[in-house]
Design an enzyme around this catalytic site. Structure first.
Site, PDB file in Angstrom:
ATOM      1  N   LYS A 186       0.948   2.996  -6.892  1.00 37.24           N
ATOM      2  CA  LYS A 186       2.117   3.897  -6.972  1.00 37.24           C
ATOM      3  C   LYS A 186       2.832   3.691  -8.313  1.00 37.24           C
ATOM      4  O   LYS A 186       2.628   2.685  -8.987  1.00 37.24           O
ATOM      5  CB  LYS A 186       3.081   3.626  -5.816  1.00 37.24           C
ATOM      6  CG  LYS A 186       2.439   3.608  -4.440  1.00 37.24           C
ATOM      7  CD  LYS A 186       1.994   4.980  -3.944  1.00 37.24           C
ATOM      8  CE  LYS A 186       1.215   4.790  -2.660  1.00 37.24           C
ATOM      9  NZ  LYS A 186       0.958   5.949  -1.875  1.00 37.24           N
TER      10      LYS A 186
HETATM   11  C1  LIG Z   1       0.921   5.706  -0.274  1.00 35.38           C
HETATM   12  C2  LIG Z   1       1.500   6.692   0.612  1.00 35.38           C
HETATM   13  C3  LIG Z   1       1.936   6.355   1.911  1.00 35.38           C
HETATM   14  C4  LIG Z   1       1.680   5.035   2.545  1.00 35.38           C
HETATM   15  O1  LIG Z   1       2.074   3.924   1.836  1.00 35.38           O
HETATM   16  P1  LIG Z   1       1.346   2.506   2.106  1.00 35.38           P
HETATM   17  O2  LIG Z   1       2.208   1.550   1.358  1.00 35.38           O
HETATM   18  O3  LIG Z   1      -0.030   2.603   1.568  1.00 35.38           O
HETATM   19  O4  LIG Z   1       1.379   2.251   3.566  1.00 35.38           O
HETATM   20  C5  LIG Z   1       2.559   7.352   2.658  1.00 35.38           C
HETATM   21  N1  LIG Z   1       2.733   8.587   2.181  1.00 35.38           N
HETATM   22  C6  LIG Z   1       2.323   8.947   0.956  1.00 35.38           C
HETATM   23  C7  LIG Z   1       2.566  10.345   0.480  1.00 35.38           C
HETATM   24  C8  LIG Z   1       1.669   8.024   0.135  1.00 35.38           C
HETATM   25  O5  LIG Z   1       1.238   8.413  -1.068  1.00 35.38           O
END
Ligand SMILES: *Cc1c(COP(=O)(O)O)cnc(C)c1O
Length: 369
Positions: A186
């Site tokens: 991210k």
């Molecule tokens: C990455 C992501 C999640 C989940 O996050 P995690 O930390 O991997 O559990 C949920 N929604 C979106 C849109 C994402 O990109």
């Protein structure tokens, strides 16, 4: 020359001294879960987003699950989302026992089509989860208006959009609560799993704090059935270091994205559409072409990584067959799933690398004509 989709090693090397110092500090502190770094990070992220409270949790998926749970959403309830997102958005809804209801996307922004939202609201609808997909915020004003009219909760899935803005307001500051993921890829990622809920609602913040630690505030005294979903000190310390660089990295992402836009400007390749009220943080850079497969193969042959986000829209996933959707029901999401391709974009990518990538893509396009 290999070009990855995202170069996390290059990023680490650019902040190595700060990260290594953070490791030493946390290891020597003797406090490894929910300590002073988590508390400080919660304040810093809340302040960054312009909200009152931040609650660190184990990951972005849990952030969504705990928020839905804290709002009392569960069996028999419906929650509106889009099918063009990571599975976790819908999984969280199902996990608390509620039913995801999918609304098609706007074909340009890839975010929820607000003009199709109202028709999906029933007496069972309890919440809307707008997903700020690929770093661009959903059209929040009409969403908040509709939510107010129907007494619905709005939970922003801001996992891909930390730092993004909508009419000058930060992602996470508009809904009743918002969820962030700190998964390594991210825009603000740690070196493991991590997540956070932000909100201005003090009761909700308290409830999520209870939920993340087995429903207990006082050790070994349990008020509700909760979860084990805590953020650890190492990850929080890393995130505090990286938060100081986030704006600079997001600015570089925007600059690199605009350079790609220029490189593709005289071609048939579709490039990201940014609404005039949005400030995207370009979590991903998606091109669009009916020749996606050919482009992907050509890039791959040249050592350039790509990825498809997302090959199967959620309403057509095997697990959601029971919901009764069919191919053709949400055509904009289905078409995007067939035609988009994420190409390398990260703060450290060089203009020469971008030029090479664009040349290969454009050569595929010329060859087909
Ligand atoms: C990455 C992501 C999640 C989940 O996050 P995690 O930390 O991997 O559990 C949920 N929604 C979106 C849109 C994402 O990109």
């Amino acid at each position: 020359m290999m070009i990855p989709l995202l170069d996390l090693k290059a990023q680490y090397l650019s902040i190595k001294d700060e990260i290594d110092a953070a490791i030493q500090e946390v290891m020597a502190s003797g406090q490894y879960i929910l300590g002073e770094n988590v508390e400080a990070l919660e304040k810093e992220i809340a302040e960054y987003c312009g909200v009152k409270y931040g609650i660190g949790v184990a990951n972005g998926t849990d952030a969504l699950v705990l928020t839905l749970d804290a709002f009392g959403i569960g069996k028999g309830d419906e929650v509106i989302a889009t099918p063009y997102t990571f599975f976790a958005t819908a999984e969280a809804i199902s996990r608390v026992g509620a039913t995801p209801v999918f609304v098609d996307i706007n074909p340009y922004t890839y975010n929820i089509d607000v003009t199709k939202l109202k028709e999906k609201i029933t007496e069972k609808t309890k919440a809307i989860i707008p997903v700020h997909i690929f770093g661009q915020m959903a059209d929040m004003d009409p969403i908040m208006e509709i939510a107010k009219l129907h007494n619905l909760v709005v939970i922003e899935d801001a996992c891909q959009a930390i730092g993004a803005e909508y009419k000058g307001r930060k992602a996470g500051s508009i809904g009743h609560a918002a969820c962030f993921s700190f998964f390594p890829t991210k825009n603000l990622g740690c070196y493991g799993d991590g997540g956070m809920v932000v909100t201005n609602n003090p009761e909700l913040a308290l409830r999520i704090k209870l939920l993340r630690t087995h429903g207990s505030q006082k050790k070994y005294h349990h008020q509700i059935i909760g979860y084990n979903s805590r953020l650890d000190e190492l990850q929080a310390a890393f995130l505090r270091v990286k938060l100081r660089h986030l704006d600079e990295w997001n600015t570089l992402r925007r600059e690199k994205a605009h350079y790609y836009d220029q490189l593709f400007s005289k071609s048939q390749i579709g490039t990201p559409f940014v609404a005039e009220w949005a400030d995207s943080v370009f979590h991903l850079y998606l091109i669009r072409s009916t020749y996606r497969e050919k482009i992907q193969v050509a890039l791959n042959e040249n050592g350039i990584s790509t990825a498809v986000y997302y090959p199967v829209p959620l309403h057509l996933q095997p697990v959601y067959q029971i919901l009764g959707y069919h191919e053709g029901d949400l055509p904009c999401a289905e078409e995007a799933s067939r035609e988009t391709l994420a190409i390398p974009l990260y703060p450290e990518i060089s203009p020469a690398q971008q030029m090479k990538i664009a040349e290969i893509i454009k050569s595929v396009e010329i060859a087909r004509d």
